[in-house]
Design a protein around this motif. Structure first.
Motif, PDB file in Angstrom:
ATOM      1  N   ALA A   1       0.845  -1.219  -0.007  1.00 47.85           N
ATOM      2  CA  ALA A   1      -0.047  -0.126  -0.045  1.00 47.85           C
ATOM      3  C   ALA A   1       0.862   1.207  -0.016  1.00 47.85           C
ATOM      4  CB  ALA A   1      -0.908   0.065   1.222  1.00 47.85           C
ATOM      5  N   ARG A   2       1.899   1.395   0.869  1.00 46.32           N
ATOM      6  CA  ARG A   2       3.021   2.331   0.816  1.00 46.32           C
ATOM      7  C   ARG A   2       3.595   2.709  -0.448  1.00 46.32           C
ATOM      8  NH1 ARG A   2       3.984  -0.070   5.891  1.00 46.32           N
ATOM      9  NH2 ARG A   2       6.106  -0.664   4.932  1.00 46.32           N
ATOM     10  N   THR A   3       4.144   1.677  -1.020  1.00 43.91           N
ATOM     11  CA  THR A   3       4.958   1.640  -2.413  1.00 43.91           C
ATOM     12  C   THR A   3       3.870   1.917  -3.284  1.00 43.91           C
ATOM     13  OG1 THR A   3       6.357  -0.069  -1.791  1.00 43.91           O
ATOM     14  CG2 THR A   3       5.972   0.469  -4.055  1.00 43.91           C
ATOM     15  N   ARG A   4       2.610   1.847  -3.572  1.00 41.75           N
ATOM     16  CA  ARG A   4       1.537   2.090  -4.489  1.00 41.75           C
ATOM     17  C   ARG A   4       1.285   3.606  -4.636  1.00 41.75           C
ATOM     18  NH1 ARG A   4      -3.030   2.177  -7.273  1.00 41.75           N
ATOM     19  NH2 ARG A   4      -3.322   0.682  -9.095  1.00 41.75           N
ATOM     20  N   ALA A   5       1.000   3.982  -3.298  1.00 41.46           N
ATOM     21  CA  ALA A   5       0.721   5.273  -3.022  1.00 41.46           C
ATOM     22  C   ALA A   5       1.627   6.338  -3.238  1.00 41.46           C
ATOM     23  CB  ALA A   5       0.049   5.549  -1.300  1.00 41.46           C
ATOM     24  N   ASN A   6       2.918   5.826  -3.057  1.00 37.68           N
ATOM     25  CA  ASN A   6       4.322   6.846  -3.416  1.00 37.68           C
ATOM     26  C   ASN A   6       4.404   6.802  -4.876  1.00 37.68           C
ATOM     27  OD1 ASN A   6       4.736   7.891  -1.046  1.00 37.68           O
ATOM     28  ND2 ASN A   6       5.793   6.355  -0.243  1.00 37.68           N
ATOM     29  N   VAL A   7       4.179   5.569  -5.504  1.00 35.71           N
ATOM     30  CA  VAL A   7       4.292   5.648  -7.047  1.00 35.71           C
ATOM     31  C   VAL A   7       3.222   6.608  -7.655  1.00 35.71           C
ATOM     32  CG1 VAL A   7       3.859   4.195  -9.088  1.00 35.71           C
ATOM     33  CG2 VAL A   7       5.255   3.183  -7.148  1.00 35.71           C
ATOM     34  N   GLU A   8       2.137   6.560  -7.230  1.00 35.03           N
ATOM     35  CA  GLU A   8       1.136   7.485  -7.718  1.00 35.03           C
ATOM     36  C   GLU A   8       1.351   8.862  -7.491  1.00 35.03           C
ATOM     37  OE1 GLU A   8      -2.518   6.021  -5.656  1.00 35.03           O
ATOM     38  OE2 GLU A   8      -2.817   4.539  -7.534  1.00 35.03           O
ATOM     39  N   LYS A   9       1.949   9.091  -6.018  1.00 35.81           N
ATOM     40  CA  LYS A   9       2.520  10.581  -5.813  1.00 35.81           C
ATOM     41  C   LYS A   9       3.473  10.934  -6.714  1.00 35.81           C
ATOM     42  CE  LYS A   9       4.235  13.591  -2.127  1.00 35.81           C
ATOM     43  NZ  LYS A   9       4.659  13.329  -0.678  1.00 35.81           N
ATOM     44  N   ALA A  10       4.385   9.959  -7.030  1.00 36.46           N
ATOM     45  CA  ALA A  10       5.516  10.452  -7.840  1.00 36.46           C
ATOM     46  C   ALA A  10       4.980  10.795  -9.561  1.00 36.46           C
ATOM     47  CB  ALA A  10       6.506   9.308  -7.859  1.00 36.46           C
ATOM     48  N   LYS A  11       4.066   9.977  -9.690  1.00 32.24           N
ATOM     49  CA  LYS A  11       3.533  10.133 -11.275  1.00 32.24           C
ATOM     50  C   LYS A  11       2.662  11.457 -11.184  1.00 32.24           C
ATOM     51  CE  LYS A  11       2.080   9.052 -15.062  1.00 32.24           C
ATOM     52  NZ  LYS A  11       1.397  10.021 -15.632  1.00 32.24           N
ATOM     53  N   GLN A  12       2.079  11.780 -10.217  1.00 36.35           N
ATOM     54  CA  GLN A  12       1.238  13.192  -9.895  1.00 36.35           C
ATOM     55  C   GLN A  12       2.527  14.179 -10.050  1.00 36.35           C
ATOM     56  OE1 GLN A  12      -0.949  12.899  -6.450  1.00 36.35           O
ATOM     57  NE2 GLN A  12      -2.524  11.624  -7.379  1.00 36.35           N
ATOM     58  N   LEU A  13       3.581  14.112  -9.509  1.00 36.80           N
ATOM     59  CA  LEU A  13       4.451  15.160  -9.333  1.00 36.80           C
ATOM     60  C   LEU A  13       5.507  15.149 -10.699  1.00 36.80           C
ATOM     61  CD1 LEU A  13       6.085  14.636  -5.845  1.00 36.80           C
ATOM     62  CD2 LEU A  13       4.655  16.371  -6.448  1.00 36.80           C
TER      63      LEU A  13
ATOM     64  N   GLU B   1      -1.497   0.890 -15.791  1.00 29.57           N
ATOM     65  CA  GLU B   1      -2.706   1.562 -15.897  1.00 29.57           C
ATOM     66  C   GLU B   1      -2.484   2.949 -14.645  1.00 29.57           C
ATOM     67  OE1 GLU B   1      -6.065  -0.623 -15.284  1.00 29.57           O
ATOM     68  OE2 GLU B   1      -5.715  -1.500 -17.249  1.00 29.57           O
ATOM     69  N   ILE B   2      -1.502   3.005 -13.748  1.00 29.02           N
ATOM     70  CA  ILE B   2      -1.123   4.141 -13.284  1.00 29.02           C
ATOM     71  C   ILE B   2      -0.531   4.976 -14.070  1.00 29.02           C
ATOM     72  CG2 ILE B   2       0.502   4.961 -11.534  1.00 29.02           C
ATOM     73  CD1 ILE B   2       0.021   2.120  -9.819  1.00 29.02           C
TER      74      ILE B   2
ATOM     75  N   PRO C   1      15.775  -6.187 -19.367  1.00 30.48           N
ATOM     76  CA  PRO C   1      15.010  -7.331 -19.645  1.00 30.48           C
ATOM     77  C   PRO C   1      13.581  -6.975 -20.321  1.00 30.48           C
ATOM     78  CG  PRO C   1      15.721  -7.488 -17.477  1.00 30.48           C
ATOM     79  CD  PRO C   1      16.071  -6.120 -18.106  1.00 30.48           C
ATOM     80  N   GLN C   2      12.629  -7.774 -20.340  1.00 29.83           N
ATOM     81  CA  GLN C   2      11.430  -7.350 -21.304  1.00 29.83           C
ATOM     82  C   GLN C   2      10.897  -6.010 -20.834  1.00 29.83           C
ATOM     83  OE1 GLN C   2       8.378  -9.963 -19.883  1.00 29.83           O
ATOM     84  NE2 GLN C   2       6.612  -9.003 -20.996  1.00 29.83           N
ATOM     85  N   THR C   3      10.602  -5.046 -21.840  1.00 26.37           N
ATOM     86  CA  THR C   3      10.033  -3.672 -21.490  1.00 26.37           C
ATOM     87  C   THR C   3       8.801  -3.690 -22.275  1.00 26.37           C
ATOM     88  OG1 THR C   3      12.263  -3.127 -21.429  1.00 26.37           O
ATOM     89  CG2 THR C   3      10.672  -1.406 -21.602  1.00 26.37           C
ATOM     90  N   VAL C   4       7.827  -2.999 -21.646  1.00 21.68           N
ATOM     91  CA  VAL C   4       6.751  -2.794 -22.188  1.00 21.68           C
ATOM     92  C   VAL C   4       6.005  -1.464 -21.979  1.00 21.68           C
ATOM     93  CG1 VAL C   4       5.620  -5.083 -21.899  1.00 21.68           C
ATOM     94  CG2 VAL C   4       5.370  -3.290 -20.043  1.00 21.68           C
ATOM     95  N   CYS C   5       5.297  -0.825 -22.876  1.00 18.43           N
ATOM     96  CA  CYS C   5       4.855   0.607 -22.711  1.00 18.43           C
ATOM     97  C   CYS C   5       3.461   0.688 -21.973  1.00 18.43           C
ATOM     98  CB  CYS C   5       4.897   1.213 -24.192  1.00 18.43           C
ATOM     99  SG  CYS C   5       6.364   1.094 -25.120  1.00 18.43           S
ATOM    100  N   ALA C   6       3.515   2.017 -21.571  1.00 18.23           N
ATOM    101  CA  ALA C   6       1.917   2.348 -20.852  1.00 18.23           C
ATOM    102  C   ALA C   6       0.847   2.399 -22.131  1.00 18.23           C
ATOM    103  CB  ALA C   6       2.079   3.602 -20.213  1.00 18.23           C
ATOM    104  N   PRO C   7      -0.330   2.133 -21.586  1.00 17.20           N
ATOM    105  CA  PRO C   7      -1.424   2.113 -22.589  1.00 17.20           C
ATOM    106  C   PRO C   7      -1.428   3.249 -23.691  1.00 17.20           C
ATOM    107  CG  PRO C   7      -2.028   1.445 -20.151  1.00 17.20           C
ATOM    108  CD  PRO C   7      -0.920   2.165 -20.139  1.00 17.20           C
ATOM    109  N   ASP C   8      -0.887   4.584 -23.024  1.00 19.30           N
ATOM    110  CA  ASP C   8      -1.001   5.765 -23.747  1.00 19.30           C
ATOM    111  C   ASP C   8       0.186   5.942 -24.647  1.00 19.30           C
ATOM    112  OD1 ASP C   8       0.365   6.548 -21.892  1.00 19.30           O
ATOM    113  OD2 ASP C   8      -0.268   8.457 -21.475  1.00 19.30           O
ATOM    114  N   ALA C   9       1.185   4.845 -24.565  1.00 14.66           N
ATOM    115  CA  ALA C   9       2.335   5.201 -25.501  1.00 14.66           C
ATOM    116  C   ALA C   9       2.386   4.761 -26.866  1.00 14.66           C
ATOM    117  CB  ALA C   9       3.488   4.288 -24.747  1.00 14.66           C
ATOM    118  N   ALA C  10       3.160   5.025 -27.799  1.00 15.61           N
ATOM    119  CA  ALA C  10       2.991   4.902 -29.111  1.00 15.61           C
ATOM    120  C   ALA C  10       3.354   3.462 -29.520  1.00 15.61           C
ATOM    121  CB  ALA C  10       3.930   5.755 -29.793  1.00 15.61           C
TER     122      ALA C  10
END
Length: 310
Positions: free
Chosen positions: A125-137, A163-164, A271-280
């Motif tokens: 929960a703490r990791t995911r919350a801070n990932v979302e905070k970093a994304k917002q920043l 999806e984050i 290693p294996q890399t994927v892109c976010a849903p809005d990436a080209a």
């Protein structure tokens, strides 16, 4: 050239696969602020442009913000590998500087899986919350899905991060070093073969290794010699020769070949890399397309077994 700067052996977690054996019982080592500033100056003079601050948990070092700021004065691009569970306000400030990015490990979309790996209830929960905070920043990030448990929900974890809005998500295997070796001696064959070539790692006691995983292959200590002497010195040349013998396929036309297992940071092999849903690069799975697994008991994967999804 790339350098790992392992500024501390202290970590608030005790992940079962930690190659550095970091824990709450760890410490910041013998390297002083003056030592780290000098080392960064020497790295810059040697041509190092990319550094990764690691640990332990690097953001818990009291001088972490000063180290990041000093590296930026040298024009270095910085990646900070954090467990993202406890980031102080002063750390958030430097993480928003130009040419600074975050990397973190993520184990599952299920909290129980993640917490079983970290041995800390609530860490997911703490990791995911801070990932979302970093994304917002607006902090650039990459997430690493590390396969540690059997039947681990790595694909749903990947989808969760995508999806984050994380645009760089990688899947990696358990590395059989430190606690990840489950008591076995380190095996040179479990390295990628390119250690000490364009990269070095420096630990909290000043020890220098050709790679953070190759900690038994010491090539010097920055308390005794400067970075350039160590990198171009005899011990590192001997390590390279040993690796060339163990990995003859890594040298092609006299040059080291890029291998999938070689993953320092930035634009290097990964290693294996994927892109976010809005990436080209194309569409990714939606949440409702993910196959859910039934509840199960936790079992740990065999050290060294790949288990990647590619």
């Amino acid at each position: 050239m790339f350098a790992w700067l392992e500024i501390t052996g202290f970590c608030n977690l005790e992940c079962v696969q930690c190659y550095a054996n970091s824990s709450p019982q760890g410490d910041h080592g013998t390297m002083t602020d003056a030592d780290w500033f000098r080392v960064m100056d020497e790295l810059a003079a040697t041509g190092v442009r990319d550094v990764q601050f690691i640990g332990g948990e690097p953001t818990l070092h009291p001088s972490f913000p000063a180290y990041v700021r000093h590296a930026r004065t040298k024009g270095m691009r910085i990646e900070v590998f954090s467990n993202m569970t406890h980031i102080r306000d002063e750390a958030w400030e430097v993480l928003q500087l130009p040419e600074v990015r975050l990397a973190f490990s993520y184990y599952s979309d299920w909290a129980q899986d993640h917490d079983d790996v970290t041995k800390s209830k609530g860490s997911h929960a703490r990791t995911r919350a801070n990932v979302e905070k970093a994304k917002q920043l607006g902090i650039p990030m990459r997430g690493s899905i590390i396969r540690v448990l059997t039947d681990q929900r790595s694909k749903p974890a990947e989808t969760d991060l995508l999806e984050i809005g994380i645009r760089d998500v990688r899947t990696d295997k358990l590395r059989p070093f430190g606690r990840g070796a489950a008591g076995k001696n380190p095996d040179i064959k479990k390295l990628c073969g390119r250690c000490g070539r364009g990269k070095i790692a420096i630990g909290p006691d000043g020890d220098v290794w050709p790679c953070v995983f190759a900690r038994w292959m010491s090539i010097g200590n920055v308390h005794e010699k400067n970075v350039e002497e160590i990198y171009y010195g005899v011990p590192n040349r001997l390590v390279r020769a040993e690796l060339e013998e163990a990995f003859p396929h890594t040298i092609v036309d006299g040059k080291p070949k890029c291998l999938p297992d070689c993953n320092p940071s930035f634009e290097t092999c990964s290693p294996q890399t994927v892109c976010a849903p809005d990436a080209a690069c194309g569409p990714t799975k939606k949440k409702n397309e993910v196959q859910l697994s039934p509840t199960r008991s936790v079992r740990y994967a065999n050290p060294g077994v790949s288990g990647t999804d590619c």
